[in-house]
Write a protein that holds these residues in place. Structure first.
Motif, PDB file in Angstrom:
ATOM      1  N   ILE A   1     -17.333  20.603  28.013  1.00 46.34           N
ATOM      2  CA  ILE A   1     -16.531  22.023  28.399  1.00 46.34           C
ATOM      3  C   ILE A   1     -17.252  22.898  27.209  1.00 46.34           C
ATOM      4  O   ILE A   1     -16.599  24.019  26.998  1.00 46.34           O
ATOM      5  CB  ILE A   1     -15.152  21.813  28.006  1.00 46.34           C
ATOM      6  CG1 ILE A   1     -14.916  21.075  26.661  1.00 46.34           C
ATOM      7  CG2 ILE A   1     -14.602  20.882  29.109  1.00 46.34           C
ATOM      8  CD1 ILE A   1     -13.255  21.169  26.266  1.00 46.34           C
ATOM      9  N   TRP A   2     -18.384  22.818  26.803  1.00 45.65           N
ATOM     10  CA  TRP A   2     -19.206  23.765  25.776  1.00 45.65           C
ATOM     11  C   TRP A   2     -18.318  24.063  24.665  1.00 45.65           C
ATOM     12  O   TRP A   2     -18.230  25.093  24.126  1.00 45.65           O
ATOM     13  CB  TRP A   2     -19.444  25.009  26.679  1.00 45.65           C
ATOM     14  CG  TRP A   2     -20.766  24.879  27.620  1.00 45.65           C
ATOM     15  CD1 TRP A   2     -20.838  23.686  28.148  1.00 45.65           C
ATOM     16  CD2 TRP A   2     -21.554  25.981  28.089  1.00 45.65           C
ATOM     17  NE1 TRP A   2     -21.935  24.134  29.012  1.00 45.65           N
ATOM     18  CE2 TRP A   2     -22.355  25.406  28.960  1.00 45.65           C
ATOM     19  CE3 TRP A   2     -21.723  27.397  27.748  1.00 45.65           C
ATOM     20  CZ2 TRP A   2     -23.139  25.900  29.642  1.00 45.65           C
ATOM     21  CZ3 TRP A   2     -22.640  27.848  28.329  1.00 45.65           C
ATOM     22  CH2 TRP A   2     -23.292  27.435  29.344  1.00 45.65           C
ATOM     23  N   ALA A   3     -17.410  23.141  24.176  1.00 48.18           N
ATOM     24  CA  ALA A   3     -16.738  23.304  23.044  1.00 48.18           C
ATOM     25  C   ALA A   3     -17.394  22.644  21.738  1.00 48.18           C
ATOM     26  O   ALA A   3     -16.581  22.311  20.746  1.00 48.18           O
ATOM     27  CB  ALA A   3     -15.418  22.878  23.295  1.00 48.18           C
ATOM     28  N   GLY A   4     -18.571  21.940  21.837  1.00 47.19           N
ATOM     29  CA  GLY A   4     -18.921  21.240  20.611  1.00 47.19           C
ATOM     30  C   GLY A   4     -19.019  19.679  20.938  1.00 47.19           C
ATOM     31  O   GLY A   4     -19.352  18.894  20.106  1.00 47.19           O
ATOM     32  N   SER A   5     -18.352  19.275  21.981  1.00 49.31           N
ATOM     33  CA  SER A   5     -18.369  18.110  22.402  1.00 49.31           C
ATOM     34  C   SER A   5     -17.660  16.900  21.348  1.00 49.31           C
ATOM     35  O   SER A   5     -16.670  17.566  20.677  1.00 49.31           O
ATOM     36  CB  SER A   5     -19.772  17.236  22.608  1.00 49.31           C
ATOM     37  OG  SER A   5     -19.674  15.998  23.209  1.00 49.31           O
ATOM     38  N   GLU A   6     -17.951  15.733  21.025  1.00 48.53           N
ATOM     39  CA  GLU A   6     -17.294  14.819  20.362  1.00 48.53           C
ATOM     40  C   GLU A   6     -17.970  14.039  18.984  1.00 48.53           C
ATOM     41  O   GLU A   6     -17.457  13.330  18.491  1.00 48.53           O
ATOM     42  CB  GLU A   6     -16.951  13.521  21.531  1.00 48.53           C
ATOM     43  CG  GLU A   6     -16.121  14.176  22.530  1.00 48.53           C
ATOM     44  CD  GLU A   6     -15.589  13.124  23.697  1.00 48.53           C
ATOM     45  OE1 GLU A   6     -15.981  12.134  23.366  1.00 48.53           O
ATOM     46  OE2 GLU A   6     -15.354  13.535  24.712  1.00 48.53           O
TER      47      GLU A   6
END
Length: 860
Positions: free
Chosen positions: A721-726
């Motif tokens: 989701i283009w949020a920096g992943s995990e």
């Protein structure tokens, strides 16, 4: 006396056209004294010789005068260095604006350096008119030579013929470029001013060119320092200038003359050597730069007897003593027509070069012209005309700038137009005389903005220390619903002290609200000392540590992602409020019919932000329905966070006036992409960027306690989701890494959202970087070019990616308690923060999921 006062006023206030200067350093290197020593503002010396400049009269005079520019006493040069660094760190644009006050237009030789400087058009923000270019012909030649080394030649084509054509093409392009108003030669530095007015034969020029080719490489560059070739460059440029002048295109050629770096031949720096060339090319306008010192009389003679010659009065200000400056000015006036005298600062790299040159030149010009009037050599009117010509009119005519001077004679200047007071509150009130109320704000540990509002008279009393604003100590342990934790105390108080430099006019409240302003505050104890757990003080302290201990300057910039929602009522749930997206036909960076309907709102936000001093760099649609992004300009850390809060205040107010609700909730729409507040972090110089980054990566889980400060924040810790992943990692331009590297010393931090107390979030990030630098931590995490979640365990291990991003606030708080950030941020702050966040977490977990989402939407 009255007439002399009008002369003095004109000399001190008439707008200036600076006909020869160079680019300013970018903020990141403006305090790199090893590479760009500040002593060079008053000396042409270099290396060890420059060390002696502190014992020169020009530098001692500059030390005393710069106290006025900085607004702080400067007892010695070390004080100047400290003040310069502070201004660069806190308000570099403000320092430049002060230094260029009164400058109408700049003509920049922007080929002095390719590195570490701002482009010529960047300087437009500080002058009335757009900046114009002066093209250095030796730099054009060097660029052509560099390109030649990777160009395949056609059959029968020689290096000389190819160079000749490309150089002439470059000069022609510059002649046709409206941004270019003239040319410059530094042949004085290279082979001297004894320029042969006639071209050498092709064989001689070819041999000369080959010697230049042999002297350098594409990497090291080529210094064009061969007399036949250098003479030819000047001759061909003058031929082009002469030819174009017949067609009405006038672009003079400037020559460096006289005073200069220690690689000149001082004897051959005498402009008298140019006399044969000047006589040969009488249709080409020629400017003799730098007062030709110590050959001012020779240059003045040439400007007297040749109608195509002008004498520039620059560089000796502030390079020589006051008496020498006045003598040079008098020598230039001995026989030189005043319509042939030009002014320039030769300002370069440091803003102070412009300020000192302009200040000292105006002082010398005023003294000399007033004395001439007193002795009957000039009338006041004649002296005023001479001053206006030198400062503005002559350059305006010569370079065909067609500018209006906008000078107003002192007889017409009202008291209102006098300079603003130096006190920030007085200055703000002069600019905003209608302000009736001031909001004093602070942000608590739950990222709730708390406000106290005062009539302007009462606020002035607080600002002048005539009264104090006490706040219960209990707010340090307070939740959003005003519950104070059991471990907190409601006994005692601290005091809010306004940071007057953070005054912003409130925007977007509508015509029914009285004019008001916002000011940020620091927390102080009963005895006036700083409270270490004040969020703004914490950020200020970490920034100062990086600066004083590692000479690091920080800039921050934020991207506000916000979702605009329409409020509805859910009758089936007992009148509970529901929210739906303001747009549904919506996608990233697309202009849909829904987006167009919101354009008036978006444009009003942008205009209103600019009206209160926050000029957004861009705005666009984001991926989630109703989601938009607003990009703020970079600034010093404290100012950047202040501006972020004010911008969000504007967005919220204007949305409400348009019947919408703006939220920075990390996942306001369960099926939509998340909302972040991405932070751009720049450190300069970037010398120790790896250790800085390594510190952030190592302490990422602890940092997350501040940047992902609610369980709702962890709804964005997902892959795809283009949020920096995990996973804790970094990558160059990798938008599925929590840290995206953009350039040396510049990263985007993505694991951050609007529920964070941004002062503390930035403090934690910078503190982790500081720890990395303190221990010279190696960067063991290698660059990741993909979403790390798509890699196997062994692939991640090969890259040194071993730490997952925490999946809950509880995990992050545990890491914070066990980690070393408390040593930098303060043990008391971390203890209180953890207590508040754990209590907030329990409070929210007790609320059903949907109501919890609405509870957060209404508050953030």
């Amino acid at each position: 006396m009255a007439s002399l006062n009008t002369l003095r006023h004109l000399v001190q206030t008439h707008p200036i056209i600076d006909n020869h200067a160079h680019n300013l350093l970018s903020r990141g290197v403006a305090s790199d004294y090893d590479s760009y020593p500040l002593e060079s503002i008053t000396s042409e010396a270099h290396g060890r010789a420059l060390e002696n400049s502190r014992a020169t009269l020009p530098l001692l005079r500059a030390t005393n005068q710069l106290a006025e520019l900085y607004g702080t006493p400067c007892a010695n040069w070390d004080d100047v260095l400290v003040a310069h660094s502070r201004w660069v760190h806190d308000d570099y644009d403000g320092l430049i604006r002060r230094s260029l006050k009164g400058t109408h237009a700049l003509l920049l030789d922007d080929l002095l350096s390719d590195d570490d400087v701002e482009p010529y058009h960047w300087h437009d923000r500080f002058t009335v008119s757009v900046t114009r270019r002066i093209v250095r012909i030796e730099a054009v030649a060097a660029s052509v030579i560099r390109d030649l080394m990777s160009t395949e030649r056609k059959e029968g084509e020689t290096v000389w013929t190819l160079f000749r054509q490309q150089f002439l093409n470059g000069i022609d392009r510059a002649m046709d470029d409206p941004a270019v108003v003239g040319f410059k030669s530094v042949i004085c530095y290279r082979t001297g001013l004894d320029v042969d007015p006639y071209s050498g034969d092709e064989e001689l020029l070819t041999a000369s060119l080959h010697r230049v080719l042999d002297s350098g490489t594409r990497r090291s560059g080529y210094r064009v320092e061969e007399k036949p070739l250098n003479d030819w460059l000047v001759q061909q440029t003058l031929k082009a200038i002469s030819f174009k002048k017949r067609a009405g295109v006038v672009k003079p050629l400037q020559f460096h003359t006289g005073l200069g770096d220690n690689d000149i031949s001082l004897v051959k720096a005498n402009p008298a050597y140019l006399q044969p060339l000047i006589a040969q090319y009488q249709h080409a306008d020629i400017v003799l730069l730098h007062s030709a010192y110590p050959y001012t009389r020779e240059a003045g003679y040439l400007a007297c007897v040749y109608p195509n010659v002008y004498l520039d009065l620059g560089e000796v200000f502030p390079m020589v003593s006051r008496e020498a400056q006045e003598r040079i000015l008098r020598e230039s006036l001995e026989i030189t027509p005043t319509n042939r005298l030009l002014w320039s600062t030769d300002g370069h790299f440091h803003p102070e070069t412009f300020w000192l040159a302009n200040r000292q030149f105006r002082q010398a010009l005023e003294k000399v012209l007033v004395e001439y009037v007193q002795h009957g050599d000039y009338t006041v009117a004649q002296a005023k005309m001479a001053a206006a010509d030198i400062l503005f009119n002559n350059s305006n005519r010569l370079y065909r700038l067609n500018l209006e001077s906008e000078y107003v004679d002192d007889a017409a200047v009202s008291k209102v137009q006098s300079s603003l007071p130096s006190d920030p509150l007085d200055a703000f009130l002069v600019k905003n005389p209608d302000i009736e109320f001031v909001w004093m704000q602070w942000v608590d540990y739950t990222a709730t903005t708390r406000v106290r509002m005062f009539p302007i008279d009462e606020f002035v009393r607080i600002a002048r220390n005539e009264r104090r604003l006490g706040i219960s100590l209990g707010v340090r342990w307070m939740l959003q619903d005003d519950t104070v934790l059991p471990e907190g105390t409601t006994t005692g108080q601290f005091y809010l002290v306004p940071d007057l430099g953070s005054l912003f006019r409130n925007g977007g409240l509508g015509s029914t609200a009285a004019p008001s302003a916002t000011v940020m505050t620091f927390w102080r104890s009963e005895d006036g000392t700083t409270l270490d757990d004040c969020p703004r003080t914490t950020l200020q302290s970490v920034v100062e540590k990086l600066h004083t201990e590692h000479k690091i300057q920080i800039q921050l910039g934020f991207e506000i992602e916000v979702v605009f929602l329409k409020e509805t009522q859910n009758l089936h749930a007992g009148q509970a409020t529901e929210y739906t997206p303001a747009t549904t036909n919506h996608s990233w960076s697309q202009m849909t019919s829904d987006t167009r309907r919101l354009l008036p709102l978006l444009e009003e936000i942008t205009r209103t932000s600019a009206s209160v001093g926050i000029k957004l760099q861009q705005f666009h649609a984001e991926s989630a329905p109703g989601q938009f992004e607003f990009v703020l300009p970079p600034a010093a850390p404290l100012a950047a966070v202040d501006a972020l809060l004010v911008a969000r205040q504007v967005i919220t107010a204007i949305a409400e006036r348009n019947g919408l609700h703006a939220t920075v909730h990390p996942r306001p729409l369960p099926k939509g992409t998340g909302s972040a507040t991405h932070a751009h972090i720049s450190i300069s110089p970037p010398t120790h960027e790896n250790a800085f980054l390594a510190g952030i990566l190592k302490h990422f889980p602890s940092i997350a306690a501040f940047t992902l400060s609610s369980d709702a924040s962890y709804e964005r810790v997902r892959s795809g989701i283009w949020a920096g992943s995990e996973w804790v990692t970094w990558g160059f331009q990798n938008r599925e890494a929590p840290i995206r590297k953009i350039e040396a010393g510049h990263w985007e931090f993505k694991s951050l959202d609007g529920l964070a107390n941004m002062y503390l979030a930035m403090s934690a990030l910078l503190a982790a970087g500081y720890i990395g630098m303190q221990s010279n931590l190696p960067l063991t995490v290698k660059e990741c070019t993909v979403d790390a979640s798509t890699l196997s365990s062994s692939q991640r291990a090969e890259l040194g990616i071993t730490t997952p991003i925490p999946k809950s606030l509880a995990e992050s708080l545990d890491a914070l308690e066990k980690g070393p950030l408390g040593i930098i941020l303060g043990a008391e702050l971390v203890k209180n923060y953890v207590s508040v966040k754990r209590a907030e977490m329990v409070r929210l977990q007790a609320i059903p999921e949907e109501k919890r989402r609405l509870w957060l939407l209404e508050r953030y």
